[in-house]
Design a protein around this motif. Structure first.
Motif, mmCIF file in Angstrom:
data_model
loop_
_atom_site.group_PDB
_atom_site.id
_atom_site.type_symbol
_atom_site.label_atom_id
_atom_site.label_comp_id
_atom_site.label_asym_id
_atom_site.label_seq_id
_atom_site.Cartn_x
_atom_site.Cartn_y
_atom_site.Cartn_z
ATOM 1 N N LYS A 1 0.810 -1.229 0.000
ATOM 2 C CA LYS A 1 0.000 0.000 0.000
ATOM 3 C C LYS A 1 0.847 1.285 0.000
ATOM 4 C CE LYS A 1 -3.714 -2.559 0.495
ATOM 5 N NZ LYS A 1 -4.604 -2.843 -0.650
ATOM 6 N N ARG A 2 1.981 1.239 -0.649
ATOM 7 C CA ARG A 2 2.833 2.426 -0.686
ATOM 8 C C ARG A 2 3.775 2.340 -1.871
ATOM 9 N NH1 ARG A 2 8.169 1.496 0.899
ATOM 10 N NH2 ARG A 2 8.574 -0.339 2.207
ATOM 11 N N PHE A 3 4.417 3.466 -2.166
ATOM 12 C CA PHE A 3 5.518 3.480 -3.114
ATOM 13 C C PHE A 3 6.787 2.966 -2.439
ATOM 14 C CE2 PHE A 3 2.712 6.654 -5.003
ATOM 15 C CZ PHE A 3 2.789 6.329 -6.355
ATOM 16 N N GLY A 4 7.667 2.395 -3.229
ATOM 17 C CA GLY A 4 8.984 2.057 -2.721
ATOM 18 C C GLY A 4 9.841 3.303 -2.613
ATOM 19 N N ARG A 5 10.937 3.173 -1.884
ATOM 20 C CA ARG A 5 11.862 4.286 -1.687
ATOM 21 C C ARG A 5 13.170 4.006 -2.423
ATOM 22 N NH1 ARG A 5 9.564 3.400 3.434
ATOM 23 N NH2 ARG A 5 11.385 2.165 4.069
#
Length: 258
Positions: A220-224
């Protein structure tokens, strides 16, 4: 942080931003001598100056889509350091988003020339040196768009599928010479390139588009970028040289989801 790269020389293309920048920072902190390659002259020069506080670093302004550009950064590396232990073959672009019928031949060839020709030219030049010196590690940046369809990105998908093929083929050829060749397949990592893609889709509402975009992702997020840099550093370190010919997704598990 450990110094796995003390005494090692690594070339990083696309070093002035995104995954190249994050990986260059990680490698420098681990002791690598770096050749930083990018078309953004101010950005790559500033990066080399900053990272030189950790370990030797030089900047080369070059177009990876041209053989003479590749020859330029390889020569600079050999002139300065005399060897190439690692190569993060990373420079790339996404290109405009459009249906295949509307993508356009000019845009298609532009994207392929950077993403695929550039990777091939880089590998061809660096592999000769690594074969002669008896080893090395190459890491190509592919994409989840190189292992499945993503839609509206014909040039990007075609080029990144090509990177996967080049990685596998060359790994089969050069393993006998002690050269390890792999690729990473990042998913949606929050870089300037991904932000640009979201702006193409959503305009001023791109952040809301981004929130919706990551909902199907198991995490549920973008990668860094620093998460990708950690994987890249491991694969370039030589700690696991029997990993060869692999394309490793780093996408929160999305590409494995039904």
């Amino acid at each position: 942080m450990s110094k796995r790269f003390d005494g090692k020389v690594v070339i990083v293309t696309g070093a002035a931003s995104g995954l190249g920048l994050a990986t260059a920072e990680r490698l420098s902190y681990e002791g690598a001598s770096l050749v930083l390659v990018d078309m953004q002259e101010a950005g790559v020069n500033a990066l080399a100056e900053r990272l030189a506080n950790n370990a030797p670093a030089i900047a080369v302004v070059a177009n990876v889509a041209l053989e003479e550009g590749v020859a330029k950064y390889v020569k600079a590396c050999m002139d300065e350091f005399g060897r190439i232990d690692g190569f993060f073959n990373n420079a790339g672009v996404e290109g405009r988003q459009n249906l295949t019928e509307d993508f356009g031949s000019e845009e298609f060839h532009r994207v392929v020339s950077i993403n695929l020709d550039g990777v091939f030219f880089g590998m061809a030049a660096v592999l000769k040196i690594m074969r002669e010196q008896g080893g090395g590690a190459i890491l190509n940046t592919a994409s989840v768009g190189g292992i499945r369809g993503v839609g509206n990105q014909s040039g990007y998908a075609a080029s990144k599928h090509g990177v996967v093929g080049l990685t596998r083929n060359s790994a089969v050829e050069y393993g006998q010479y002690g050269v390890q060749i792999n690729a990473i397949a990042p998913g949606a990592i929050m870089t300037a390139m991904v932000e640009g893609s979201l702006r193409q889709i959503g305009g001023e509402d791109w952040e809301k588009v981004g929130q919706d975009f990551v909902q199907p992702n198991p995490m549920k997020r973008f990668g860094r970028p620093e998460e990708v840099a950690a994987l890249a550093a491991f694969l370039l370190s030589g700690e696991a040289p029997f990993i060869n010919g692999a394309t490793i997704p780093i996408d929160g598990g999305q590409s494995y989801k039904y």
